[in-house]
Design an enzyme around this catalytic site. Structure first.
Site: not given
Ligand code: ADP
Ligand code: AMP
Length: 222
Positions: A15, A90, A129, A162, A173
């Site tokens: 996204k 969310r 990532r 992260r 998550r």
């Protein structure tokens, strides 16, 4: 009417990558609540202190905190020409709060692309990532490495992984935030005829083509 989009999908679906590409092309504000929270954590603000542990566990930051933060962001002038929401709403309570804020402004959501991708591919994307400290520009160690290892091509800041991009936190998550909390949000916008499913499993070029085709249709008013 401004183009007001919500990019939805599980963590790591792409996204942010698509929002960062498309927003400047269409003069849209890119509003990523995760980026805003990480900035607050870095600044050591009150909000950051509340959010830090919650984010590290892969839980959702409370609705009232997020809604207040978003309301303030929406009042900035760069949102007037339209926006892409990346990571908000969310929960159903956040979606209802958003709908009323937009109704007060005489605006409404134009479309809700939902990025679909299975857990195994998400884990591969998220484990590779890396983001930059300065502005959260996104890379992938295998499929989108920077020119100089560990350094952002755009602003030269350091790249880091992260805290919540670990396999156990991603699994948490995915389950708590996507499978459980987000489902009613997708249903809510689907009932309004706004959801468009995007196959997020393709290459960046393939996903970009799907998003560009959607934006072209919205631009035509079709
Ligand atoms: P999200 O914002 O949905 O959490 P990101 O945009 O940060 O996801 O993407 C997660 C990771 O996957 C990043 O490392 C990014 O470079 C990579 N990525 C994004 N889109 C693709 C794609 N179409 N194919 C392969 N990797 C991708
Ligand atoms: P993201 O960068 O979108 O992956 O978000 C990182 C983390 O920030 C999430 O795992 C949540 O802990 C928190 N967060 C971001 N956006 C929201 C939101 N809209 N509601 C609740 N928590 C959020």
């Amino acid at each position: 009417m401004p183009l007001d989009l919500i990019f939805m999908g599980p963590p790591g679906a792409g996204k942010g990558t698509q929002a960062a590409r498309v927003a400047p092309l269409h003069g849209l504000a890119h509003i990523a609540t995760g980026d805003m929270l990480r900035e607050a954590v870095r600044d050591g603000s009150e909000l950051g202190r509340v959010a830090k542990e919650i984010m590290a566990r892969g839980d959702l930051v409370p609705d009232d905190v997020i809604i207040g933060m978003f309301r303030e962001r929406l009042s900035a002038p760069d949102t007037e020409g339209g926006f892409i929401l990346d990571g908000f709403p969310r929960t159903l309570a956040q979606a209802q709060a958003l709908d009323s804020m937009l109704a007060e402004l005489g605006r409404g959501i134009s479309s809700v692309p939902v990025f679909e991708l299975g857990l195994e591919q998400l884990l591969e994307r998220v484990s590779g990532r890396r983001v930059c400290r300065e502005a959260e520009h996104v890379y992938h160690v295998v499929s989108a490495p920077p020119k100089t290892s560990g350094t952002c091509d755009i602003d030269g800041s350091e790249l880091y992984q992260r805290d919540d991009d670990t396999e156990p936190v991603i699994r948490a998550r995915y389950q708590k935030q996507w499978v459980e909390a987000a489902k009613p949000v997708v249903d809510h916008y689907d009932a309004a005829g706004l959801v468009v499913f995007i196959d997020a499993g393709g290459s960046r070029e393939q996903v970009s083509a799907e998003i560009d085709a959607l934006l072209a249709r919205l631009g035509d008013g079709s």
